[in-house]
Scaffold this active site. Structure first.
Site, PDB file in Angstrom:
ATOM      1  N   HIS A  47      -7.169 112.876 -12.147  1.00  0.00           N
ATOM      2  CA  HIS A  47      -7.278 112.600 -13.787  1.00  0.00           C
ATOM      3  C   HIS A  47      -8.651 111.972 -14.186  1.00  0.00           C
ATOM      4  O   HIS A  47      -9.729 111.424 -13.413  1.00  0.00           O
ATOM      5  CB  HIS A  47      -6.253 111.284 -14.066  1.00  0.00           C
ATOM      6  CG  HIS A  47      -4.940 111.831 -13.893  1.00  0.00           C
ATOM      7  ND1 HIS A  47      -3.800 110.958 -14.453  1.00  0.00           N
ATOM      8  CD2 HIS A  47      -4.342 112.847 -13.317  1.00  0.00           C
ATOM      9  CE1 HIS A  47      -2.504 111.800 -14.234  1.00  0.00           C
ATOM     10  NE2 HIS A  47      -2.943 112.605 -13.524  1.00  0.00           N
ATOM     11  N   GLU A  49      -9.624 109.908 -16.050  1.00  0.00           N
ATOM     12  CA  GLU A  49     -10.144 108.387 -16.000  1.00  0.00           C
ATOM     13  C   GLU A  49     -10.529 108.117 -14.670  1.00  0.00           C
ATOM     14  O   GLU A  49     -11.504 107.311 -14.582  1.00  0.00           O
ATOM     15  CB  GLU A  49      -8.840 107.377 -16.515  1.00  0.00           C
ATOM     16  CG  GLU A  49      -7.950 107.551 -17.648  1.00  0.00           C
ATOM     17  CD  GLU A  49      -6.830 108.710 -17.634  1.00  0.00           C
ATOM     18  OE1 GLU A  49      -6.682 109.842 -17.192  1.00  0.00           O
ATOM     19  OE2 GLU A  49      -5.857 108.423 -18.308  1.00  0.00           O
ATOM     20  N   CYS A  77      -1.608 106.919 -17.598  1.00  0.00           N
ATOM     21  CA  CYS A  77      -0.499 106.758 -16.733  1.00  0.00           C
ATOM     22  C   CYS A  77      -0.710 105.675 -15.943  1.00  0.00           C
ATOM     23  O   CYS A  77      -1.516 104.770 -15.764  1.00  0.00           O
ATOM     24  CB  CYS A  77      -0.305 108.141 -15.997  1.00  0.00           C
ATOM     25  SG  CYS A  77      -1.753 108.091 -14.545  1.00  0.00           S
ATOM     26  N   CYS A  80      -3.813 105.450 -13.339  1.00  0.00           N
ATOM     27  CA  CYS A  80      -4.907 105.257 -14.046  1.00  0.00           C
ATOM     28  C   CYS A  80      -4.906 103.769 -14.535  1.00  0.00           C
ATOM     29  O   CYS A  80      -5.831 103.057 -14.687  1.00  0.00           O
ATOM     30  CB  CYS A  80      -5.195 106.314 -15.113  1.00  0.00           C
ATOM     31  SG  CYS A  80      -5.319 108.033 -14.355  1.00  0.00           S
TER      32      CYS A  80
END
Lengths: 144, 144
Positions: A47, A49, A77, A80
């Site tokens: 991801h 992040e 999420c 993260c």
């Protein structure tokens, strides 16, 4: 957020779910920028992040980022959000809310859990409509 | 679990919090083994589970691991539990329970959240006392 939106647009152009993230230091200097790389890396944990946090720690040479702001186009999420707590990020600014997968203002609301050892300041909904439109357009194009 | 415990012992010897993880396929073949590398990589997200999952996906060439079992010496945190869901891992076997940082049987109990899109089978407490003793000994040595 403009930089994060640009990273999200670049991700979409590569066929990735359009989410972008940027880490800035206390003075607003950009430490790291990343877009989703789940497809490119064939890694569901890649991801934006996660990539931006790891890169920011590499750039600063410090594994914690207590003065940093993470700006991301979508509500993080649980993976993260927990990483944000581990990196001791000071502030999280996000764009679109994510009722299905978000874990900051939805679902497990991770920073409010009694077991959460570090809760950053959180500002949600920044340029929400642009960030959300990027995602809606991307998924609409996939279905068409 | 013996392989995961060995990885945890190796992590301790490197000055890392002693947690080890192994990913096996449907036939029990080892796809990836990792210990914590938070200090070595100066990356708070470099938990054994994250490293083992990424390596297993790399080895198989598939970004999802729907037939895989992740065996780890400690109850996964929220970051790793969400990653386990993203990688679609079939089964999670863990050693010691972690009331402070665990997110499977404690805290947000991530796999039971309505927003969780994939919940693996979970078996906790396997060789719990050995896995827990490794952690207790490590932290006791740090404090002494």
């Amino acid at each position: 957020m403009e930089i994060a939106l640009d990273a999200a647009r670049a991700a979409a152009a590569r066929g990735e779910v359009p989410v972008g993230a940027v880490v800035t230091d206390a003075s607003g200097r950009v430490l790291a920028v990343a877009g989703n790389e789940v497809e490119a890396r064939r890694d569901p944990s890649a991801h934006a992040e996660m990539l931006a946090l790891r890169e920011a720690a590499r750039v600063t040479g410090d594994k914690l980022l207590p003065e940093a702001t993470l700006t991301v186009t979508l509500e993080p999420c649980a993976m993260c959000a927990q990483a944000i707590a581990f990196f001791r990020v000071k502030r999280v600014v996000f764009g679109a809310y994510d009722p299905k997968g978000g874990a900051v203002e939805h679902g497990p609301r991770l920073f409010g859990q009694p077991t959460c050892h570090h809760a950053p300041e959180v500002v949600g909904g920044v340029r929400e409509s642009e960030a959300g439109a990027l995602l809606r357009d991307f998924f609409a194009a996939l279905r068409s």
